[in-house]
Design an enzyme around this catalytic site. Structure first.
Site, PDB file in Angstrom:
ATOM      1  N   LYS A  33       0.267   7.457  -2.006  1.00 16.05           N
ATOM      2  CA  LYS A  33      -0.304   6.233  -1.425  1.00 16.05           C
ATOM      3  C   LYS A  33       0.803   5.271  -0.984  1.00 16.05           C
ATOM      4  O   LYS A  33       1.940   5.375  -1.447  1.00 16.05           O
ATOM      5  CB  LYS A  33      -1.233   5.554  -2.439  1.00 16.05           C
ATOM      6  N   TYR A 245      21.838 -19.811   7.149  1.00 13.22           N
ATOM      7  CA  TYR A 245      20.924 -20.967   7.215  1.00 13.22           C
ATOM      8  C   TYR A 245      21.207 -21.944   6.083  1.00 13.22           C
ATOM      9  O   TYR A 245      21.385 -21.544   4.933  1.00 13.22           O
ATOM     10  CB  TYR A 245      19.469 -20.509   7.112  1.00 13.22           C
TER      11      TYR A 245
HETATM   12  C1  LIG Z   1      -1.140   4.710  -8.292  1.00 10.00           C
HETATM   13  C2  LIG Z   1      -2.003   5.534  -9.159  1.00 10.00           C
HETATM   14  C3  LIG Z   1      -1.451   6.582  -9.935  1.00 10.00           C
HETATM   15  C4  LIG Z   1       0.030   6.842 -10.055  1.00 10.00           C
HETATM   16  O1  LIG Z   1       0.609   5.962 -10.978  1.00 10.00           O
HETATM   17  P1  LIG Z   1       2.172   6.081 -11.361  1.00 10.00           P
HETATM   18  O2  LIG Z   1       2.341   5.033 -12.412  1.00 10.00           O
HETATM   19  O3  LIG Z   1       2.943   5.733 -10.137  1.00 10.00           O
HETATM   20  O4  LIG Z   1       2.419   7.458 -11.809  1.00 10.00           O
HETATM   21  C5  LIG Z   1      -2.335   7.397 -10.633  1.00 10.00           C
HETATM   22  N1  LIG Z   1      -3.672   7.187 -10.587  1.00 10.00           N
HETATM   23  C6  LIG Z   1      -4.226   6.171  -9.877  1.00 10.00           C
HETATM   24  C7  LIG Z   1      -5.698   5.997  -9.897  1.00 10.00           C
HETATM   25  C8  LIG Z   1      -3.413   5.308  -9.162  1.00 10.00           C
HETATM   26  O5  LIG Z   1      -3.967   4.292  -8.474  1.00 10.00           O
END
Ligand SMILES: *Cc1c(COP(=O)(O)O)cnc(C)c1O
Length: 336
Positions: A33, A245
Protein backbone atom coordinates in the site's frame (compact mmCIF):
# COMPACT_ATOMS: atom_id res chain seq x y z
CA UNK A 1 18.06 14.91 -9.76
CA UNK A 2 17.28 13.53 -6.30
CA UNK A 3 16.72 9.79 -6.32
CA UNK A 4 15.82 6.84 -4.14
CA UNK A 5 18.11 3.88 -4.14
CA UNK A 6 16.44 0.51 -3.57
CA UNK A 7 18.77 -2.23 -2.38
CA UNK A 8 17.74 -5.52 -3.99
CA UNK A 9 20.14 -7.37 -1.74
CA UNK A 10 18.68 -5.94 1.46
CA UNK A 11 15.13 -6.62 0.31
CA UNK A 12 15.92 -10.26 -0.53
CA UNK A 13 17.70 -10.57 2.81
CA UNK A 14 14.62 -9.29 4.66
CA UNK A 15 12.27 -11.57 2.73
CA UNK A 16 14.39 -14.58 3.62
CA UNK A 17 14.46 -13.58 7.31
CA UNK A 18 10.68 -13.19 7.27
CA UNK A 19 10.24 -16.51 5.45
CA UNK A 20 12.16 -18.24 8.24
CA UNK A 21 9.53 -16.95 10.65
CA UNK A 22 6.52 -17.84 8.45
CA UNK A 23 8.29 -21.10 7.55
CA UNK A 24 7.73 -20.47 3.86
CA UNK A 25 8.03 -17.56 1.47
CA UNK A 26 4.63 -18.60 0.18
CA UNK A 27 3.03 -17.49 3.44
CA UNK A 28 4.21 -13.93 3.06
CA UNK A 29 1.65 -11.40 1.84
CA UNK A 30 3.74 -8.34 1.07
CA UNK A 31 1.98 -5.09 1.92
CA UNK A 32 2.41 -2.74 -1.05
CA UNK A 33 0.00 0.00 0.00
CA UNK A 34 0.93 3.67 -0.35
CA UNK A 35 3.36 3.17 -3.20
CA UNK A 36 4.95 0.22 -1.37
CA UNK A 37 5.67 2.40 1.67
CA UNK A 38 7.20 4.92 -0.69
CA UNK A 39 9.58 2.40 -2.29
CA UNK A 40 7.71 2.25 -5.62
CA UNK A 41 4.66 0.03 -6.17
CA UNK A 42 5.53 -1.74 -9.40
CA UNK A 43 9.24 -1.96 -8.65
CA UNK A 44 8.66 -3.63 -5.29
CA UNK A 45 5.92 -5.90 -6.67
CA UNK A 46 8.36 -7.11 -9.32
CA UNK A 47 11.13 -7.68 -6.76
CA UNK A 48 8.67 -9.57 -4.55
CA UNK A 49 7.65 -11.84 -7.43
CA UNK A 50 11.33 -12.43 -8.14
CA UNK A 51 11.81 -13.43 -4.48
CA UNK A 52 8.97 -15.97 -4.76
CA UNK A 53 6.34 -13.97 -2.86
CA UNK A 54 2.88 -15.08 -4.04
CA UNK A 55 0.53 -12.73 -2.20
CA UNK A 56 0.22 -8.97 -1.92
CA UNK A 57 -1.86 -6.48 0.05
CA UNK A 58 -2.74 -3.01 -1.27
CA UNK A 59 -5.09 -0.21 -0.36
CA UNK A 60 -6.90 0.56 -3.62
CA UNK A 61 -8.25 -1.15 -6.72
CA UNK A 62 -5.91 0.92 -8.88
CA UNK A 63 -2.90 -0.42 -6.96
CA UNK A 64 -4.25 -3.97 -7.20
CA UNK A 65 -4.74 -3.74 -10.96
CA UNK A 66 -1.22 -2.35 -11.43
CA UNK A 67 0.45 -5.38 -9.80
CA UNK A 68 -2.04 -8.28 -9.84
CA UNK A 69 -0.53 -10.18 -12.75
CA UNK A 70 1.85 -12.77 -11.37
CA UNK A 71 0.48 -12.80 -7.82
CA UNK A 72 -1.78 -15.60 -6.63
CA UNK A 73 -3.84 -13.11 -4.62
CA UNK A 74 -3.91 -9.37 -4.04
CA UNK A 75 -5.99 -8.21 -1.10
CA UNK A 76 -7.49 -4.70 -1.37
CA UNK A 77 -7.79 -3.23 2.13
CA UNK A 78 -9.97 -0.19 1.57
CA UNK A 79 -11.73 0.15 -1.76
CA UNK A 80 -14.95 -1.02 -3.37
CA UNK A 81 -14.67 -2.06 -7.03
CA UNK A 82 -17.19 -0.79 -9.53
CA UNK A 83 -17.24 -4.15 -11.35
CA UNK A 84 -16.35 -7.67 -10.29
CA UNK A 85 -12.52 -7.72 -10.26
CA UNK A 86 -10.14 -10.33 -11.65
CA UNK A 87 -10.32 -13.58 -9.72
CA UNK A 88 -7.01 -13.10 -7.92
CA UNK A 89 -8.16 -9.79 -6.41
CA UNK A 90 -9.84 -10.06 -3.00
CA UNK A 91 -11.72 -7.20 -1.34
CA UNK A 92 -11.60 -6.67 2.42
CA UNK A 93 -14.96 -6.09 4.10
CA UNK A 94 -14.48 -3.43 6.77
CA UNK A 95 -18.10 -2.99 7.83
CA UNK A 96 -21.68 -4.08 7.22
CA UNK A 97 -22.52 -1.44 4.62
CA UNK A 98 -19.76 -2.64 2.35
CA UNK A 99 -21.38 -6.06 2.05
CA UNK A 100 -24.22 -4.36 0.15
CA UNK A 101 -21.94 -2.46 -2.21
CA UNK A 102 -19.50 -5.07 -3.47
CA UNK A 103 -20.41 -6.54 -6.89
CA UNK A 104 -21.77 -10.08 -6.90
CA UNK A 105 -19.22 -12.82 -7.50
CA UNK A 106 -16.36 -10.84 -5.95
CA UNK A 107 -13.91 -12.72 -3.72
CA UNK A 108 -13.93 -11.13 -0.29
CA UNK A 109 -12.22 -11.40 3.09
CA UNK A 110 -13.92 -10.37 6.28
CA UNK A 111 -12.13 -8.16 8.77
CA UNK A 112 -12.97 -8.79 12.42
CA UNK A 113 -12.61 -6.02 14.99
CA UNK A 114 -10.90 -7.83 17.85
CA UNK A 115 -9.98 -4.66 19.70
CA UNK A 116 -8.39 -2.06 17.49
CA UNK A 117 -11.83 -0.47 16.94
CA UNK A 118 -10.90 1.01 13.63
CA UNK A 119 -12.48 -1.31 11.08
CA UNK A 120 -14.15 -4.69 11.01
CA UNK A 121 -17.19 -6.69 12.09
CA UNK A 122 -17.60 -7.39 15.82
CA UNK A 123 -16.67 -10.95 16.85
CA UNK A 124 -20.20 -11.77 17.99
CA UNK A 125 -21.60 -10.69 14.59
CA UNK A 126 -19.20 -12.63 12.40
CA UNK A 127 -21.49 -15.62 11.75
CA UNK A 128 -24.32 -13.28 10.75
CA UNK A 129 -21.94 -11.42 8.42
CA UNK A 130 -20.73 -14.68 6.89
CA UNK A 131 -24.36 -15.57 6.11
CA UNK A 132 -25.05 -12.16 4.63
CA UNK A 133 -21.94 -12.37 2.45
CA UNK A 134 -23.22 -15.66 1.14
CA UNK A 135 -26.75 -14.36 0.49
CA UNK A 136 -25.30 -11.44 -1.46
CA UNK A 137 -23.46 -13.86 -3.76
CA UNK A 138 -19.99 -12.83 -2.59
CA UNK A 139 -17.32 -15.52 -2.34
CA UNK A 140 -15.78 -15.59 1.14
CA UNK A 141 -12.10 -16.49 0.94
CA UNK A 142 -10.61 -15.31 4.22
CA UNK A 143 -11.08 -13.88 7.69
CA UNK A 144 -8.57 -11.51 9.24
CA UNK A 145 -7.91 -9.09 12.04
CA UNK A 146 -5.35 -6.41 12.86
CA UNK A 147 -3.54 -5.77 16.17
CA UNK A 148 -3.44 -2.37 17.72
CA UNK A 149 -0.27 -2.77 19.78
CA UNK A 150 1.76 -5.71 18.59
CA UNK A 151 4.89 -3.57 18.72
CA UNK A 152 4.48 -2.61 22.38
CA UNK A 153 5.16 -4.50 25.57
CA UNK A 154 2.08 -5.69 27.40
CA UNK A 155 -0.69 -8.22 27.13
CA UNK A 156 -3.09 -6.48 24.73
CA UNK A 157 -1.70 -8.40 21.81
CA UNK A 158 -2.50 -11.68 23.53
CA UNK A 159 -6.12 -10.93 24.35
CA UNK A 160 -6.76 -9.75 20.81
CA UNK A 161 -5.25 -12.94 19.51
CA UNK A 162 -7.45 -15.00 21.85
CA UNK A 163 -10.56 -13.28 20.53
CA UNK A 164 -9.52 -14.03 16.97
CA UNK A 165 -8.91 -17.68 17.82
CA UNK A 166 -12.38 -17.88 19.35
CA UNK A 167 -13.90 -16.47 16.13
CA UNK A 168 -11.98 -19.04 14.15
CA UNK A 169 -13.19 -21.89 16.32
CA UNK A 170 -16.83 -20.90 15.96
CA UNK A 171 -16.66 -20.31 12.20
CA UNK A 172 -14.94 -23.65 11.67
CA UNK A 173 -17.43 -25.39 13.92
CA UNK A 174 -20.18 -24.06 11.67
CA UNK A 175 -18.45 -25.76 8.73
CA UNK A 176 -17.67 -22.57 6.81
CA UNK A 177 -14.59 -22.75 4.63
CA UNK A 178 -11.94 -23.49 3.69
CA UNK A 179 -10.82 -19.92 4.40
CA UNK A 180 -7.47 -18.30 4.86
CA UNK A 181 -6.92 -16.90 8.36
CA UNK A 182 -4.52 -14.07 9.03
CA UNK A 183 -3.86 -11.61 11.81
CA UNK A 184 -0.18 -10.75 11.80
CA UNK A 185 1.51 -7.60 10.63
CA UNK A 186 5.31 -7.39 10.93
CA UNK A 187 5.47 -6.81 14.68
CA UNK A 188 2.89 -9.48 15.48
CA UNK A 189 4.69 -12.02 13.31
CA UNK A 190 7.93 -11.53 15.19
CA UNK A 191 6.13 -11.74 18.53
CA UNK A 192 4.55 -15.04 17.62
CA UNK A 193 6.43 -18.06 18.93
CA UNK A 194 5.12 -20.55 16.40
CA UNK A 195 3.42 -19.03 13.42
CA UNK A 196 0.60 -21.25 12.21
CA UNK A 197 -1.72 -19.02 10.19
CA UNK A 198 -2.15 -19.12 6.43
CA UNK A 199 -0.41 -15.84 5.59
CA UNK A 200 1.20 -12.92 7.40
CA UNK A 201 0.63 -9.39 6.08
CA UNK A 202 4.13 -8.00 6.24
CA UNK A 203 5.00 -4.41 5.39
CA UNK A 204 7.60 -2.54 7.40
CA UNK A 205 9.79 -5.58 8.14
CA UNK A 206 10.21 -6.30 4.44
CA UNK A 207 11.38 -2.73 3.92
CA UNK A 208 13.86 -3.20 6.77
CA UNK A 209 12.45 -0.56 9.12
CA UNK A 210 10.71 -2.61 11.81
CA UNK A 211 11.34 -1.16 15.27
CA UNK A 212 10.53 -3.31 18.28
CA UNK A 213 11.35 -2.99 21.97
CA UNK A 214 14.70 -4.65 22.65
CA UNK A 215 13.04 -7.37 24.73
CA UNK A 216 11.52 -8.86 21.56
CA UNK A 217 13.89 -10.89 19.51
CA UNK A 218 13.78 -9.21 16.13
CA UNK A 219 15.98 -10.62 13.38
CA UNK A 220 18.60 -8.44 11.71
CA UNK A 221 16.69 -6.63 8.98
CA UNK A 222 18.29 -4.14 6.62
CA UNK A 223 16.78 -0.88 5.32
CA UNK A 224 15.91 -1.18 1.63
CA UNK A 225 15.64 2.54 0.85
CA UNK A 226 18.24 5.26 0.93
CA UNK A 227 17.52 8.81 -0.23
CA UNK A 228 19.98 10.88 -2.24
CA UNK A 229 20.13 14.39 -3.67
CA UNK A 230 22.41 15.91 -6.31
CA UNK A 231 24.30 19.16 -6.23
CA UNK A 232 22.78 22.14 -8.01
CA UNK A 233 25.34 24.84 -7.19
CA UNK A 234 28.26 25.69 -4.93
CA UNK A 235 29.57 28.95 -3.53
CA UNK A 236 32.40 30.08 -1.30
CA UNK A 237 31.20 32.52 1.34
CA UNK A 238 32.94 34.83 3.77
CA UNK A 239 32.53 34.82 7.55
CA UNK A 240 29.06 35.69 8.83
CA UNK A 241 27.27 34.86 5.56
CA UNK A 242 23.61 33.93 6.08
CA UNK A 243 21.99 31.32 3.90
CA UNK A 244 18.50 30.58 2.65
CA UNK A 245 15.07 32.02 3.56
CA UNK A 246 15.20 34.30 6.55
CA UNK A 247 18.97 33.99 6.55
CA UNK A 248 18.48 31.54 9.35
CA UNK A 249 21.53 29.47 8.44
CA UNK A 250 24.87 31.10 8.92
CA UNK A 251 28.54 30.31 8.47
CA UNK A 252 30.34 32.32 11.20
CA UNK A 253 33.74 31.32 9.86
CA UNK A 254 32.75 31.35 6.18
CA UNK A 255 33.30 28.35 3.91
CA UNK A 256 31.98 26.38 0.96
CA UNK A 257 28.28 25.62 0.78
CA UNK A 258 26.28 23.77 -1.88
CA UNK A 259 22.59 23.41 -2.64
CA UNK A 260 21.02 20.00 -3.32
CA UNK A 261 17.87 19.23 -5.25
CA UNK A 262 15.50 18.04 -2.59
CA UNK A 263 13.04 19.96 -0.44
CA UNK A 264 9.65 19.74 1.22
CA UNK A 265 7.99 19.73 -2.23
CA UNK A 266 9.50 16.26 -2.70
CA UNK A 267 8.02 15.09 0.57
CA UNK A 268 11.20 15.63 2.57
CA UNK A 269 10.55 17.07 6.00
CA UNK A 270 11.03 20.80 6.33
CA UNK A 271 11.94 20.38 9.97
CA UNK A 272 13.15 23.24 12.11
CA UNK A 273 16.19 25.20 11.01
CA UNK A 274 17.07 25.98 14.63
CA UNK A 275 17.53 22.21 15.22
CA UNK A 276 19.03 21.31 11.85
CA UNK A 277 18.83 17.86 10.30
CA UNK A 278 22.03 15.86 10.50
CA UNK A 279 23.04 13.71 7.50
CA UNK A 280 24.35 10.17 8.08
CA UNK A 281 27.89 11.54 7.54
CA UNK A 282 27.42 13.98 10.42
CA UNK A 283 27.05 17.22 8.45
CA UNK A 284 24.10 19.46 9.16
CA UNK A 285 21.65 21.07 6.79
CA UNK A 286 22.36 24.80 6.85
CA UNK A 287 19.37 27.12 7.22
CA UNK A 288 15.77 26.50 6.20
CA UNK A 289 14.76 23.75 3.81
CA UNK A 290 13.16 25.27 0.68
CA UNK A 291 10.48 23.74 -1.49
CA UNK A 292 12.96 22.07 -3.86
CA UNK A 293 16.37 22.73 -2.30
CA UNK A 294 18.45 22.53 0.81
CA UNK A 295 22.01 23.62 1.63
CA UNK A 296 24.91 21.68 3.11
CA UNK A 297 28.51 22.69 3.69
CA UNK A 298 31.00 21.18 1.21
CA UNK A 299 30.87 20.49 -2.50
CA UNK A 300 30.10 16.76 -2.89
CA UNK A 301 28.38 15.82 -6.15
CA UNK A 302 25.65 14.05 -4.18
CA UNK A 303 24.61 13.66 -0.59
CA UNK A 304 22.79 10.89 1.23
CA UNK A 305 19.83 12.15 3.27
CA UNK A 306 19.29 8.83 5.02
CA UNK A 307 20.21 5.19 4.83
CA UNK A 308 17.75 4.22 7.55
CA UNK A 309 14.39 6.02 7.58
CA UNK A 310 14.05 5.36 11.31
CA UNK A 311 17.10 7.47 12.04
CA UNK A 312 15.69 10.33 10.01
CA UNK A 313 12.32 9.85 11.73
CA UNK A 314 13.90 10.12 15.16
CA UNK A 315 15.30 13.54 14.26
CA UNK A 316 11.90 14.80 13.12
CA UNK A 317 9.92 13.32 15.99
CA UNK A 318 7.98 10.88 13.83
CA UNK A 319 8.10 7.23 12.73
CA UNK A 320 9.92 5.61 9.83
CA UNK A 321 6.67 4.81 7.97
CA UNK A 322 5.87 8.53 7.86
CA UNK A 323 9.23 9.47 6.34
CA UNK A 324 8.99 6.70 3.71
CA UNK A 325 5.45 7.18 2.44
CA UNK A 326 5.70 10.95 2.10
CA UNK A 327 8.48 10.82 -0.50
CA UNK A 328 6.93 11.97 -3.74
CA UNK A 329 6.20 9.23 -6.30
CA UNK A 330 7.93 11.34 -8.98
CA UNK A 331 11.37 10.87 -7.34
CA UNK A 332 13.06 8.15 -9.44
CA UNK A 333 13.41 4.81 -7.62
CA UNK A 334 16.50 2.94 -8.77
CA UNK A 335 17.05 -0.71 -7.87
CA UNK A 336 20.70 -1.61 -7.42
C1 LIG B 1 -0.45 -1.67 6.87
C2 LIG B 1 -1.06 -2.93 7.31
C3 LIG B 1 -0.26 -4.07 7.56
C4 LIG B 1 1.25 -4.05 7.55
O1 LIG B 1 1.75 -3.54 8.75
P1 LIG B 1 3.33 -3.48 9.03
O2 LIG B 1 3.41 -2.96 10.43
O3 LIG B 1 3.91 -2.51 8.07
O4 LIG B 1 3.87 -4.84 8.85
C5 LIG B 1 -0.91 -5.26 7.86
N1 LIG B 1 -2.26 -5.33 7.92
C6 LIG B 1 -3.05 -4.25 7.71
C7 LIG B 1 -4.52 -4.40 7.82
C8 LIG B 1 -2.48 -3.02 7.42
O5 LIG B 1 -3.27 -1.95 7.24
Amino acid sequence: MSFIRISRENFFHNISQIARKTQSVEKIALVLKDNAYGHGLVLMADLAKEAGVRHAVVRTMAEAEAVAEGFETVLVLADIPARRPETNIHIAINDWRQIEKIPEGTRVELKVDTGMHRNGILPEEVMEAVEKVDRRGLLLRGIMTHYRSADEMGSEFFWQRKRFEAVRASVERAGVGPLRWHSCNSAALFRTERFDEDIARVGIAAYGCLRMPAAFKTPPLKPVMSLWAERVSTRRLGGGARIGYGGEGSLPEGGTVSTYDIGYGDGWYRGDASAPYRLPDGRKVVGRVSMDLLSVEGDDEKICLFEDANEAAAQFGTIGYDILVKLHPSIPRIAV
